[in-house]
Design an enzyme around this catalytic site. Structure first.
Site, PDB file in Angstrom:
ATOM      1  N   VAL A  11       0.938  -1.440   0.132  1.00  0.00           N
ATOM      2  CA  VAL A  11       0.590   0.069  -0.286  1.00  0.00           C
ATOM      3  C   VAL A  11       1.192   0.878  -0.245  1.00  0.00           C
ATOM      4  O   VAL A  11       0.771   2.080  -1.217  1.00  0.00           O
ATOM      5  CB  VAL A  11      -0.649   0.038   1.584  1.00  0.00           C
ATOM      6  CG1 VAL A  11      -1.377   1.626   1.391  1.00  0.00           C
ATOM      7  CG2 VAL A  11      -1.749  -1.060   0.987  1.00  0.00           C
ATOM      8  N   LEU A 156      -7.014  -0.487  -2.976  1.00  0.00           N
ATOM      9  CA  LEU A 156      -6.180  -1.269  -3.935  1.00  0.00           C
ATOM     10  C   LEU A 156      -6.696  -2.725  -3.860  1.00  0.00           C
ATOM     11  O   LEU A 156      -6.203  -3.269  -2.993  1.00  0.00           O
ATOM     12  CB  LEU A 156      -4.852  -0.678  -4.208  1.00  0.00           C
ATOM     13  CG  LEU A 156      -3.675  -0.636  -3.212  1.00  0.00           C
ATOM     14  CD1 LEU A 156      -3.246  -1.976  -3.070  1.00  0.00           C
ATOM     15  CD2 LEU A 156      -3.261   0.379  -3.228  1.00  0.00           C
ATOM     16  N   GLU A 158      -3.539  -5.601  -4.672  1.00  0.00           N
ATOM     17  CA  GLU A 158      -2.551  -6.325  -5.760  1.00  0.00           C
ATOM     18  C   GLU A 158      -2.756  -6.927  -6.364  1.00  0.00           C
ATOM     19  O   GLU A 158      -3.749  -7.670  -6.817  1.00  0.00           O
ATOM     20  CB  GLU A 158      -1.999  -7.351  -4.339  1.00  0.00           C
ATOM     21  CG  GLU A 158      -1.517  -7.048  -3.057  1.00  0.00           C
ATOM     22  CD  GLU A 158      -1.167  -7.680  -1.949  1.00  0.00           C
ATOM     23  OE1 GLU A 158      -0.898  -9.021  -2.708  1.00  0.00           O
ATOM     24  OE2 GLU A 158      -1.061  -7.648  -0.912  1.00  0.00           O
ATOM     25  N   LYS A 210     -14.232   0.334   5.170  1.00  0.00           N
ATOM     26  CA  LYS A 210     -13.210  -0.179   4.421  1.00  0.00           C
ATOM     27  C   LYS A 210     -13.523  -1.666   4.639  1.00  0.00           C
ATOM     28  O   LYS A 210     -13.102  -2.316   4.228  1.00  0.00           O
ATOM     29  CB  LYS A 210     -11.770  -0.495   4.878  1.00  0.00           C
ATOM     30  CG  LYS A 210     -10.736  -0.860   5.173  1.00  0.00           C
ATOM     31  CD  LYS A 210     -10.129  -1.000   3.019  1.00  0.00           C
ATOM     32  CE  LYS A 210      -9.695  -2.364   2.704  1.00  0.00           C
ATOM     33  NZ  LYS A 210      -9.541  -2.271   1.760  1.00  0.00           N
ATOM     34  N   CYS A 266      -5.138  -9.599   3.509  1.00  0.00           N
ATOM     35  CA  CYS A 266      -6.876  -8.600   3.813  1.00  0.00           C
ATOM     36  C   CYS A 266      -8.137  -9.204   4.118  1.00  0.00           C
ATOM     37  O   CYS A 266      -8.653  -9.110   5.245  1.00  0.00           O
ATOM     38  CB  CYS A 266      -6.581  -7.345   2.596  1.00  0.00           C
ATOM     39  SG  CYS A 266      -5.526  -6.459   2.194  1.00  0.00           S
TER      40      CYS A 266
HETATM   41  P1  NAD Z   1       3.213  -5.172   4.336  1.00  0.00           P
HETATM   42  O1  NAD Z   1       3.424  -5.691   5.442  1.00  0.00           O
HETATM   43  O2  NAD Z   1       2.946  -4.745   2.837  1.00  0.00           O
HETATM   44  O3  NAD Z   1       3.598  -3.062   4.462  1.00  0.00           O
HETATM   45  C1  NAD Z   1       4.197  -2.730   5.626  1.00  0.00           C
HETATM   46  C2  NAD Z   1       5.690  -1.785   6.033  1.00  0.00           C
HETATM   47  O4  NAD Z   1       5.184  -1.318   7.014  1.00  0.00           O
HETATM   48  C3  NAD Z   1       6.833  -2.893   5.685  1.00  0.00           C
HETATM   49  O5  NAD Z   1       7.852  -2.514   5.488  1.00  0.00           O
HETATM   50  C4  NAD Z   1       6.856  -2.299   7.781  1.00  0.00           C
HETATM   51  O6  NAD Z   1       8.683  -3.042   7.355  1.00  0.00           O
HETATM   52  C5  NAD Z   1       6.907  -0.934   7.826  1.00  0.00           C
HETATM   53  N1  NAD Z   1       6.613  -0.671   8.895  1.00  0.00           N
HETATM   54  C6  NAD Z   1       6.084  -1.584  10.255  1.00  0.00           C
HETATM   55  N2  NAD Z   1       6.025  -0.100  11.287  1.00  0.00           N
HETATM   56  C7  NAD Z   1       7.182   0.961  11.152  1.00  0.00           C
HETATM   57  C8  NAD Z   1       7.711   1.925  11.243  1.00  0.00           C
HETATM   58  N3  NAD Z   1       7.253   2.267  12.245  1.00  0.00           N
HETATM   59  N4  NAD Z   1       7.709   3.072  10.262  1.00  0.00           N
HETATM   60  C9  NAD Z   1       7.880   2.785   9.770  1.00  0.00           C
HETATM   61  N5  NAD Z   1       7.753   1.565   8.693  1.00  0.00           N
HETATM   62  C10 NAD Z   1       7.064   0.828   9.313  1.00  0.00           C
HETATM   63  O7  NAD Z   1       1.363  -4.405   4.556  1.00  0.00           O
HETATM   64  P2  NAD Z   1       0.511  -3.955   3.451  1.00  0.00           P
HETATM   65  O8  NAD Z   1       0.075  -4.932   2.483  1.00  0.00           O
HETATM   66  O9  NAD Z   1       0.636  -2.613   2.697  1.00  0.00           O
HETATM   67  O10 NAD Z   1      -0.470  -2.984   4.301  1.00  0.00           O
HETATM   68  C11 NAD Z   1      -0.448  -1.691   5.054  1.00  0.00           C
HETATM   69  C12 NAD Z   1      -1.744  -1.750   5.425  1.00  0.00           C
HETATM   70  O11 NAD Z   1      -2.634  -1.326   4.443  1.00  0.00           O
HETATM   71  C13 NAD Z   1      -2.565  -3.203   5.937  1.00  0.00           C
HETATM   72  O12 NAD Z   1      -3.130  -2.026   7.299  1.00  0.00           O
HETATM   73  C14 NAD Z   1      -3.350  -3.734   5.217  1.00  0.00           C
HETATM   74  O13 NAD Z   1      -4.504  -3.957   6.134  1.00  0.00           O
HETATM   75  C15 NAD Z   1      -4.149  -2.283   3.933  1.00  0.00           C
HETATM   76  N6  NAD Z   1      -4.110  -2.385   2.810  1.00  0.00           N
HETATM   77  C16 NAD Z   1      -3.366  -3.318   2.769  1.00  0.00           C
HETATM   78  C17 NAD Z   1      -3.503  -3.664   0.896  1.00  0.00           C
HETATM   79  C18 NAD Z   1      -2.993  -5.069   0.635  1.00  0.00           C
HETATM   80  O14 NAD Z   1      -3.283  -5.356  -0.929  1.00  0.00           O
HETATM   81  N7  NAD Z   1      -1.612  -5.671   0.560  1.00  0.00           N
HETATM   82  C19 NAD Z   1      -5.233  -3.260   0.293  1.00  0.00           C
HETATM   83  C20 NAD Z   1      -5.583  -2.191   1.040  1.00  0.00           C
HETATM   84  C21 NAD Z   1      -5.247  -2.068   3.057  1.00  0.00           C
END
Ligand code: NAD
Length: 447
Positions: A11, A156, A158, A210, A266
């Site tokens: 994201v 979004l 993936e 959401k 998700c």
């Molecule tokens: P992810 O696990 O791929 O990435 C999370 C990132 O955050 C990691 O790189 C981690 O190192 C970083 N992080 C953690 N703590 C941190 C801090 N204190 N400072 C800076 N960076 C830090 O997660 P994602 O799949 O991108 O999902 C993120 C959020 O978005 C979640 O809440 C998820 O539910 C939501 N979301 C995900 C999707 C999807 O398709 N993946 C879609 C919509 C919403």
């Protein structure tokens, strides 16, 4: 305009890159030093179609930068987006420690007015917590710096994340502040030229939106899986039923494909978290509880069919498995049905050789030497007693069945995505098992 995006996962990285594409100066922050090093070297740690081009273009233009220092990134930023993970905690509710850690750091380093935007998927009430944590830190500093919070859940998908971000169906923004509203409007205006709306609402409704969206989609999938299982029992073809109902404009044809159960980062965790939110408020979300149970059950369907086919004599059998990612066009294996199926087969003593077009590194990282990995889909099938198709990558849709027949020791296919035609499989004399359709069995059970 400058913004900071915290978290460079699916994201954060996609959002940051796409904002940069509109001319905004974006600094992405992550605590994972290795990730930031890779990104600063111009390399992307995830697989997401279309991301590399736009990432490189914006890096080159100097609009997209990466750092481990949240403090530096906040200098001149008009908004900071929190896009870190919210994995399930022990009881299934969303674990907010990463979100609140970022909020705490924002409170420590904020030096001028900005909007603190929660993009992570978070339960109702989280924005209030984010606000409280920032206020607490400001109090510790003895400073009064104004800020606003906003909720901006991300929708979004993936595999098509860049396209979804650039051309969103809608943008949801929850905020109580006129100033924050203006900042969010300026940021998102370029993405709304396709006529889709930005919907402003209160924060709690935004946070609920959401979860409700994901819960609804998961419900559709579990519902169709349930119907598929009944179709098999009564002798109906779920594909026909799906087409029959999908043409009804009230129902539509999306998210009604039966399969091996939903996975990914998700749906499973968000369904669980919403159930926990309801429980915590003394309300039982019974539909979602059923959705979740059905999904666990669905992940056992293929392995059960395989065991039945071999009359439970599966120990030592060799199985080719196509598709590790939880869906095509991603390398993400979080909660992937493949992992559940592999676990069940390994427990039964089956030997597995897997292939996935992009999730091989991730598969090796998660599964190590528990299974073997092949260089392509055909190599996986050498001497296999059966083939299991778990993820519907397009390159699996029209394999050369004559080659498969020669390579494999058996002639049995378990198709978890209904991508092959039962009539053709019968003609070619394969044993063919799919979801919600009649099994095709020949005399060649244990070739
Ligand atoms: P992810 O696990 O791929 O990435 C999370 C990132 O955050 C990691 O790189 C981690 O190192 C970083 N992080 C953690 N703590 C941190 C801090 N204190 N400072 C800076 N960076 C830090 O997660 P994602 O799949 O991108 O999902 C993120 C959020 O978005 C979640 O809440 C998820 O539910 C939501 N979301 C995900 C999707 C999807 O398709 N993946 C879609 C919509 C919403």
């Amino acid at each position: 305009m400058k913004i900071s995006v915290v978290g460079t996962g699916y994201v954060g990285l996609v959002s940051g890159t796409c904002f940069a594409e509109t001319g905004v100066s974006v600094e992405c922050v992550d605590t994972n030093e290795q990730k930031i090093r890779l990104l600063n070297d111009g390399r992307i740690p995830i697989y997401e179609p279309g991301l590399e081009d736009i990432f490189k273009r914006n890096m080159k233009k100097g609009r997209l930068a990466f750092t481990t220092s949240l403090k530096d990134s906040l200098v001149d930023a008009e908004a900071v987006f929190i896009a870190v993970g919210t994995p399930p905690g022990e009881d299934g509710s969303a674990d907010l420690q990463y979100v609140l850690n970022v909020a705490r750091d924002v409170g420590r380093y904020i030096s001028h007015y900005m909007v603190v935007v929660t993009k992570s998927t978070v339960p109702v009430g989280t924005s209030v917590k984010v606000k409280a944590v920032i206020r607490e830190e400001l109090q510790n500093r003895g400073e009064e710096i104004p800020f606003d919070v906003a909720s901006n859940p991300e929708f979004l998908k993936e595999g098509s994340a860049v396209n979804d971000f650039l051309k969103p169906d809608r943008i949801i923004v929850g905020t109580e502040s006129e100033e924050a509203r203006k900042v969010m409007w300026r940021l998102y205006k370029p993405f709304l030229l396709n006529g889709h709306p930005i919907v402003f609402m209160d924060i709690i409704s935004s946070e609920m939106t959401k979860y409700t969206a994901n819960a609804m989609l998961a419900t559709r999938i579990s519902f169709m899986n349930d119907i598929a299982n009944l179709c098999e029992i009564v002798g109906a073809d779920v594909n026909m039923v799906r087409k029959g109902i999908g043409t009804d404009s009230r129902i539509g044809n999306k998210f009604i494909y039966p399969g091996t159960g939903y996975g990914g980062s998700c749906f499973p965790k968000d369904v669980q978290a919403l159930i926990r939110t309801a429980d915590a408020h003394g309300y039982s979300l019974d539909i979602l509880k059923a959705v979740e149970n059905l999904n666990y059950r669905q992940k056992t369907v293929l392995a059960a069919k395989l065991k039945k086919h071999f009359n439970n004599r599966v120990k030592g059998k060799k199985v080719a498995l196509w598709g590790l990612a939880f869906k095509p066009k991603t390398d993400d294996m979080r909660e992937a049905p493949s992992l559940a199926i592999i676990g069940q087969l390994l427990d039964a003593g089956v030997r597995i050789t897997a292939y996935d077009p992009v999730a091989m590194d991730e598969g090796k990282r998660i599964l190590g030497d528990k299974i073997k990995f092949a260089n392509d889909e055909y190599e996986a099938c050498i001497d296999a007693d059966a083939l299991i198709v778990v993820t519907e990558w397009s390159e699996f849709r029209t394999p050369n069945f004559k080659v498969l027949e020669k390579l494999m020791a058996g002639k049995t296919i378990f198709d978890g995505r209904n991508i092959y035609d039962p009539g053709e499989m019968a003609e070619m004399k394969f044993n063919y098992y799919s979801i919600g359709r009649k099994d095709i069995t020949n005399e060649n059970k244990d070739k």
